[in-house]
Scaffold this motif. Structure first.
Motif, short mmCIF file in Angstrom:
data_model
loop_
_atom_site.label_atom_id
_atom_site.label_comp_id
_atom_site.label_asym_id
_atom_site.label_seq_id
_atom_site.Cartn_x
_atom_site.Cartn_y
_atom_site.Cartn_z
N GLY A 185 2.30 -11.98 -7.08
CA GLY A 185 1.43 -12.93 -6.41
C GLY A 185 0.29 -12.24 -5.68
N VAL A 186 0.61 -11.15 -4.97
CA VAL A 186 -0.44 -10.40 -4.28
C VAL A 186 -1.40 -9.78 -5.29
N ALA A 187 -0.84 -9.24 -6.40
CA ALA A 187 -1.69 -8.65 -7.44
C ALA A 187 -2.60 -9.71 -8.08
N TRP A 188 -2.06 -10.91 -8.30
CA TRP A 188 -2.86 -11.99 -8.89
C TRP A 188 -4.01 -12.39 -7.97
N ILE A 189 -3.71 -12.49 -6.67
CA ILE A 189 -4.76 -12.83 -5.71
C ILE A 189 -5.81 -11.72 -5.67
N ASN A 190 -5.34 -10.47 -5.69
CA ASN A 190 -6.28 -9.34 -5.72
C ASN A 190 -7.19 -9.40 -6.94
N SER A 191 -6.55 -9.63 -8.09
CA SER A 191 -7.32 -9.69 -9.34
C SER A 191 -8.32 -10.84 -9.32
N LEU B 233 -16.81 -4.83 1.35
CA LEU B 233 -15.91 -5.69 2.11
C LEU B 233 -14.82 -6.28 1.22
N ILE B 234 -15.18 -6.56 -0.03
CA ILE B 234 -14.18 -7.07 -0.97
C ILE B 234 -13.14 -5.99 -1.26
N ASN B 235 -13.60 -4.73 -1.43
CA ASN B 235 -12.65 -3.63 -1.64
C ASN B 235 -11.73 -3.46 -0.44
N LEU B 236 -12.29 -3.59 0.77
CA LEU B 236 -11.47 -3.49 1.97
C LEU B 236 -10.43 -4.60 1.99
N LEU B 237 -10.86 -5.81 1.61
CA LEU B 237 -9.94 -6.94 1.61
C LEU B 237 -8.82 -6.76 0.59
N THR B 238 -9.17 -6.34 -0.64
CA THR B 238 -8.18 -6.28 -1.71
C THR B 238 -7.33 -5.02 -1.65
N ILE C 32 -2.31 0.46 9.67
CA ILE C 32 -2.28 1.80 9.08
C ILE C 32 -2.68 1.75 7.62
N SER C 33 -2.32 0.68 6.91
CA SER C 33 -2.73 0.55 5.51
C SER C 33 -4.25 0.54 5.38
N ILE C 34 -4.91 -0.19 6.28
CA ILE C 34 -6.37 -0.24 6.26
C ILE C 34 -6.95 1.14 6.55
N LEU C 35 -6.35 1.85 7.51
CA LEU C 35 -6.82 3.19 7.85
C LEU C 35 -6.69 4.14 6.66
N LEU C 36 -5.54 4.09 5.98
CA LEU C 36 -5.35 4.97 4.82
C LEU C 36 -6.33 4.62 3.70
N TRP C 37 -6.62 3.34 3.51
CA TRP C 37 -7.58 2.95 2.48
C TRP C 37 -8.96 3.53 2.80
N VAL C 38 -9.35 3.46 4.06
CA VAL C 38 -10.66 4.00 4.45
C VAL C 38 -10.71 5.50 4.19
N LEU C 39 -9.66 6.22 4.53
CA LEU C 39 -9.64 7.67 4.34
C LEU C 39 -9.69 8.04 2.86
N ALA C 40 -9.06 7.23 2.02
CA ALA C 40 -9.02 7.55 0.59
C ALA C 40 -10.22 7.01 -0.18
N SER C 41 -11.01 6.13 0.44
CA SER C 41 -12.13 5.49 -0.26
C SER C 41 -13.49 6.06 0.10
N TYR C 42 -13.57 6.79 1.20
CA TYR C 42 -14.86 7.31 1.66
C TYR C 42 -14.75 8.81 1.91
N GLY C 43 -15.93 9.45 1.79
CA GLY C 43 -15.98 10.89 2.00
C GLY C 43 -17.29 11.28 2.67
#
Length: 727
Positions: free
Chosen positions: A338-344, A354-359, A549-560
């Motif tokens: 369900g979460v994957a379907w909403i993401n897709s 912002l969409i990447n941050l959301l998904t 923490i999930s949002i923080l890890l996404w930021v660290l892995a998505s930006y450089g």
């Protein structure tokens, strides 16, 4: 009690508004505050659930880490009340942190939390023991209602109670009831609405020799009666709201008059039971209607047997784990899909940072919270059923002798075993342990039990270095390796508990007092309320930390830094085309290069010198960082780093990891490096959900931080030892 008419039938609709206003809250504008208090297994929780339903919340008592369950009950159409569910206790002389909050609440009449009156629940089949607490509360001058619960059990045991005579002896309204079935609830509500501020009958006379000391304490603190002043003398060291000067003053008086608390408590208890015996002699009769042993005793001979008892318990555990592992997998897959379907759906129709941050951040983190709900619900459903039926009390009795040698007690067995499924609900279930020290030790060591999230890590790494060959014809060598990792975690938990037992100093002594309740069918309403309460606590407490923490890890892995990600992407595409990669392989290679160039990749290179002695490189370092969100994330991260698409199956991951070479062209994942990584994941925390649960249960960051530091240190030095010995 004068002025109060005993009500046994349905609540009368003709109660006057004047009577309904008889109980005015002590604090204008606030709800009438009613405290539920009683012995363990007296039906207090069932009564609380009947009065409040789902209209309840869990907070904590001011200044302490003990849960405070409150709810709102509509006593009559004109009157609502706040119901406080106090921890179960046998007397007002506390032996645990849970019991201590009761005395702190009832000793301070100036507190905003002080109840307007109390409802005392008593087991009608064992009135002699239950009335000890009631007589103490009465002598404190608290207006009270006696809820005479389990009348059906009393009838089965041939116990006949003259309610009218007992009401006259005790001087309070008495409501016969069966809280589990809701019988007597309406009458109790009307009586609570009609309560008058009048003290109950006096039961205990303080010795004349103590009165000079008692009166000085009473007038110094402006107390309303002598018995409360006596409790100040008994427990001044433990009463939290007293200042150091107040304690010093009482200490001087105690020393001056030679007051000894323990002998006085014993003397008081004996005197109270003598008074209770006189009351029951005139109000209770017992006729033996059963020739044979009670049904519960016959069951106990089997369920607590030295051999059969443990075998039956293992069978119950097998069923519980089968449910948590197998039955929970279907709703967990539905949540994941369900979460994957909403993401897709969102990614298909929208684009942008912002969409990447959301998904990839918010929804991914939310999915990490929601996916635990089936396990939590099923586990606590089993625990609630076992507690409702009375079987859990027998389990704790059987296991206490074994657990106590290692600084735990019988009730620790439930969290430890539950930790094999998931440490989050396991830590939440530790709140049933009354003793503070035992509860903290249990919470601290439970994450060392290998949970289901470690299975993907174990499976991949064992497949790299352990041959797939049979042992003794029917067993598999990889199966033995997997079992060894689970046993390693259990041994570490037990030894850590033993070490903490020696290190933790507390004046609170660990007692194991367990009264076996009779066996009965569970009330499914209570089971359902328990499930909803536990799930809400996880989602709204631990879930907030996980999501952040999930949002923080996404930021660290998505930006450089600067343009490194764009440069890495162009470089990867050029290399992929030059080497003839397919489109999917190029995408995977780009993801790997961008990850290395991200802040997370830089952090991996930063910590590489620290983890190199363990045999790890920067790529494993990134996996250690990202798997802090959840241990199973390790496999997905390794898949990306080693140019394997996220859709690749497990065998493909193993093949790619097996083909990875070090700087000398040799296989990177040698037995030394693989077992080092396995041992690291056996001991490492690597799970923010568990830390969030520990924070929720201990009401602070002290224990989660200590837990993280200890387990990380244990994992590091154990992995270091394994790698250095095996390489």
């Amino acid at each position: 009690m004068a002025g109060v008419e005993f009500v046994t039938g349905r609540a009368g609709a003709g109660a006057s508004a004047a009577i309904l206003e008889a109980v005015a809250p002590r604090h204008p504008g606030a709800l009438t505050r009613i405290a539920l208090i009683g012995n363990p297994n007296s039906g207090k929780t069932s009564l609380f659930n009947q009065l409040t339903g789902l209209n309840q919340k869990v907070g904590n008592f001011p200044g302490v880490t003990v849960d405070r369950k409150t709810g709102v009950s509509q006593l009559t159409p004109q009157l609502r009340a706040e119901i406080i569910d106090l921890p179960g206790t046998y007397s007002l002389y506390p032996k645990s942190l849970d019991e201590k909050v009761i005395t702190d609440l009832l000793y301070d009449r100036t507190s905003e939390q002080y109840p307007d009156f109390v409802v005392v629940t008593a087991d009608a089949s064992n009135l002699r023991r239950n009335l000890l607490l009631f007589t103490q509360l009465a002598d404190l001058g608290l207006p009270a209602v006696l809820a005479l619960n389990m009348m059906d059990v009393a009838a089965q045991h041939g116990v006949n109670i003259d309610i009218t005579a007992l009401q006259q002896e005790l001087g309070v309204p008495i409501i016969p009831m069966n809280a589990r079935k809701g019988i007597g609830i309406a009458a109790l509500k009307i009586v609570m609405a009609q309560m008058l501020d009048a003290p109950a009958t006096h039961f205990y006379e303080i010795e004349d020799e103590l009165l000079p000391m008692i009166r000085q304490i009473r007038y110094y603190f402006n107390l309303h009666n002598d018995y409360l002043a006596l409790h100040y003398a008994h427990q001044y060291r433990q009463i939290s709201f007293l200042s150091p000067d107040d304690r010093a003053y009482i200490g001087e008086l105690v020393q001056q008059y030679g007051f000894e608390a323990t002998p006085r408590q014993a003397q008081e208890t004996i005197a109270r039971y003598a008074s209770i015996n006189d009351i029951l002699l005139n109000t209770v009769s017992v006729t033996r209607t059963e020739r044979n042993e009670p049904y519960s005793n016959r069951l106990d001979k089997v369920l607590t047997h030295k051999v059969w008892g443990y075998l039956i318990f293992l069978g119950v555990l097998f069923l519980m784990f089968q449910a948590v592992f197998a039955w929970a997998s279907y709703p967990m897959e539905l949540i994941d899909q369900g979460v994957a379907w909403i993401n897709s759906l969102i990614q298909t129709n929208f684009d942008g940072p912002l969409i990447n941050l959301l998904t990839e951040g918010v929804l991914a983190g939310l999915g990490g919270v929601l996916i635990f709900i089936p396990q939590i619900a099923l586990l606590f459903a089993f625990i609630a059923v076992l507690e409702e039926t009375g079987y859990m009390a027998r389990v704790t009795f059987m296991m206490d002798r074994i657990m106590r040698k290692f600084g735990l007690n019988g009730k620790s067995v439930v969290p430890l075993i539950s930790g094999v499924a998931c440490a989050v609900p396991a830590i939440m279930s530790a709140r049933t342990i009354e003793n503070w020290k035992d509860r903290m030790i249990t919470i601290f060591v439970t994450p060392l039990m290998s949970c289901s999230a470690r299975i993907p890590v174990y499976t991949v790494l064992i497949g790299l270095v352990v041959p797939d060959q049979p042992v003794l014809g029917i067993f598999n060598l990889r199966g033995f390796a997997l079992m060894g990792l689970y046993l390693l975690g259990f041994v570490a938990a037990v030894l850590s508990a033993w070490a903490m037992k020696l290190l933790m100093k507390t004046k609170e002594r660990s007692y194991f007092i367990m009264e076996f309740p009779v066996y009965r069918w569970p009330r499914w309403k209570n089971v359902g309320i328990t499930i909803v309460e536990k799930v809400k606590a996880f989602v709204f407490q631990a879930g907030k930390v996980i999501l952040a923490i999930s949002i923080l890890l996404w930021v660290l892995a998505s930006y450089g830094p600067a343009n490194e990600l764009e440069q890495a992407e162009q470089r990867a595409k050029t290399e992929g085309k030059a080497k003839g990669f397919t489109a999917a392989e190029i995408d995977s290679h780009v993801a790997s290069e961008k990850l290395e160039s991200s802040y997370a990749g830089h952090f991996g290179h930063l910590i590489e010198p620290a983890i190199r002695p363990l045999g790890f490189d920067w790529k494993i370092g990134i996996s250690l960082l990202t798997s802090f969100a959840a241990r199973e994330v390790f496999v997905g991260t390794m898949s990306t780093i080693y140019s394997v698409g996220q859709d690749a199956d497990q065998q493909t991951v193993q093949q790619k990891l097996a083909s990875e070479k070090d700087a000398n062209g040799q296989p990177f994942f040698t037995p030394a490096r693989s077992f080092s990584l396995l041992v690291f994941y056996v001991f490492a925390m690597q799970c923010m959900s568990t830390l969030a649960a520990t924070y929720r249960e201990t009401k602070g960051w002290k224990w989660p931080v200590m837990q993280l530091l200890y387990m990380t240190g244990l994992a590091y030095f154990s992995a270091l030892l394994v790698y250095q010995l095996m390489k």
